[in-house]
Write an enzyme that holds these catalytic residues in place. Sequence first.
Site, PDB file in Angstrom:
ATOM      1  N   HIS A   1       0.799  -1.233   0.000  1.00 29.75           N
ATOM      2  CA  HIS A   1       0.000   0.000   0.000  1.00 29.75           C
ATOM      3  C   HIS A   1       0.834   1.286   0.000  1.00 29.75           C
ATOM      4  O   HIS A   1       0.521   2.251   0.705  1.00 29.75           O
ATOM      5  CB  HIS A   1      -0.950   0.007   1.201  1.00 29.75           C
ATOM      6  CG  HIS A   1      -2.082  -0.990   1.089  1.00 29.75           C
ATOM      7  ND1 HIS A   1      -2.569  -1.447  -0.103  1.00 29.75           N
ATOM      8  CD2 HIS A   1      -2.816  -1.613   2.055  1.00 29.75           C
ATOM      9  CE1 HIS A   1      -3.567  -2.308   0.126  1.00 29.75           C
ATOM     10  NE2 HIS A   1      -3.732  -2.431   1.417  1.00 29.75           N
TER      11      HIS A   1
ATOM     12  N   HIS B   1      -9.813   2.547   0.587  1.00 34.22           N
ATOM     13  CA  HIS B   1      -9.852   1.320   1.377  1.00 34.22           C
ATOM     14  C   HIS B   1     -10.969   1.343   2.420  1.00 34.22           C
ATOM     15  O   HIS B   1     -10.743   0.982   3.589  1.00 34.22           O
ATOM     16  CB  HIS B   1      -8.484   1.109   2.034  1.00 34.22           C
ATOM     17  CG  HIS B   1      -8.129  -0.313   2.282  1.00 34.22           C
ATOM     18  ND1 HIS B   1      -8.979  -1.193   2.934  1.00 34.22           N
ATOM     19  CD2 HIS B   1      -7.019  -1.025   1.959  1.00 34.22           C
ATOM     20  CE1 HIS B   1      -8.390  -2.370   3.003  1.00 34.22           C
ATOM     21  NE2 HIS B   1      -7.209  -2.300   2.417  1.00 34.22           N
TER      22      HIS B   1
ATOM     23  N   GLU C   1     -12.034  -2.707  -3.218  1.00 38.18           N
ATOM     24  CA  GLU C   1     -11.043  -1.695  -3.599  1.00 38.18           C
ATOM     25  C   GLU C   1     -10.818  -1.791  -5.105  1.00 38.18           C
ATOM     26  O   GLU C   1     -10.040  -2.625  -5.569  1.00 38.18           O
ATOM     27  CB  GLU C   1      -9.724  -1.967  -2.873  1.00 38.18           C
ATOM     28  CG  GLU C   1      -9.840  -2.166  -1.386  1.00 38.18           C
ATOM     29  CD  GLU C   1      -8.675  -2.989  -0.840  1.00 38.18           C
ATOM     30  OE1 GLU C   1      -7.514  -2.721  -1.179  1.00 38.18           O
ATOM     31  OE2 GLU C   1      -8.929  -3.936  -0.087  1.00 38.18           O
TER      32      GLU C   1
END
Length: 362
Positions: A107, A182, A324
């Site tokens: 991420h 997210h 997502e």
Amino acid sequence: MHIHQQFYGVTLNGTTASLFTMKNDNGVTVSITDFGGTVVSLIAPDRNGKMLDVVLGYDSLRDYETADGYLGALVGRVANRIAGGRFELDGEVYDKLYINDGENHLHGGKVSMSYVVWGVKEFAVDDKACRLVLTYRSPDGDEGYPGNLDVTVTYTLDNTNSLSIRYEAVTDKATPLNLTNHAYFNLGGYASGSILGHELCLDAESFVVTDGALIPTGEVRPVDGTPMDFRAPKAIGRDFFADYEPLRLAGGYDHCLNFTDWRNTAGGEVILRGVLYEPVSGRRMEVLTNQPCVQFYSANFLKNPLFPLKGGLQQRTQTAVCLETQNMSGSVQHQGNPDFTDCVLRPGEVYDYTTVYRFSAD
Ligand code: GAL
């Protein structure tokens, strides 16, 4: 239509964060902080008009700053994992990505876009929609990625109960890029427990196979005949405990599903790709996007006892659904493999994708 801005807190490094609340004529209310562009709450009616917050989150800025899990946050430069924190691009090796998930990069790294206060370019309302426009410059070398990257994210709430998220970016050097949000949804209300009874439908033809560290192996497998097939609506719990290696390795659903005909549709019209439905409340969330894929994550890591959620609620696995929308995971590692999406933004190009979460009840 109504908007409201308030003080949210001061970060550990002394930056003030605000909370931006948008409310439509039906009472649907979304609160977003400029810290990580995080969706903090999203209040939507059930079939009897009862309003509840349907996203998991924390009670304070400090929790968002210190906890993991990326609850509600914007994620980049590259959502999901890059094996070994290393990639090659145009013959150059970039091997200094921050390692924050076992031996891998997750991420976008340590701070990245999720743990900073974004600029606020606009916070406005008219009779049709409320709009929050956030900006962030990720400097050349940020978290080990090349190029100065300018990102703009526009959140819009309208009277169709649609929360739209538009991701735009430009760069001055080629960089891999994969932006998403997210949010952890529980349509029964954030505190209502297991999501295994939620029904999910996803217009996805294949998925990315991952290993035990959730690193894409390079195989993209059709969903036909597997528990990953959501082309007809089914309860998430129906195949959840099936004896199927990809589910076992991930401890549940945590897979990139690739939308049907993604090659010809990515970047085009925003189209309906997913429906999440919670039968007890009747809340329904449609997912419309022009992204090629969606990481469907059933919150299998949501069990950190150190960070209670809103109202002191203990974290529990499988109490939220993340949808997502993004590029295909593994695209950075498997550049050149035609089964994967392009993941590189080059100077002169504009990254421009939109995802809409539309709420209703029946
Ligand atoms: C998801 C990812 C999970 C986990 C989570 C954050 O996007 O698929 O494996 O890393 O983020 O806890």
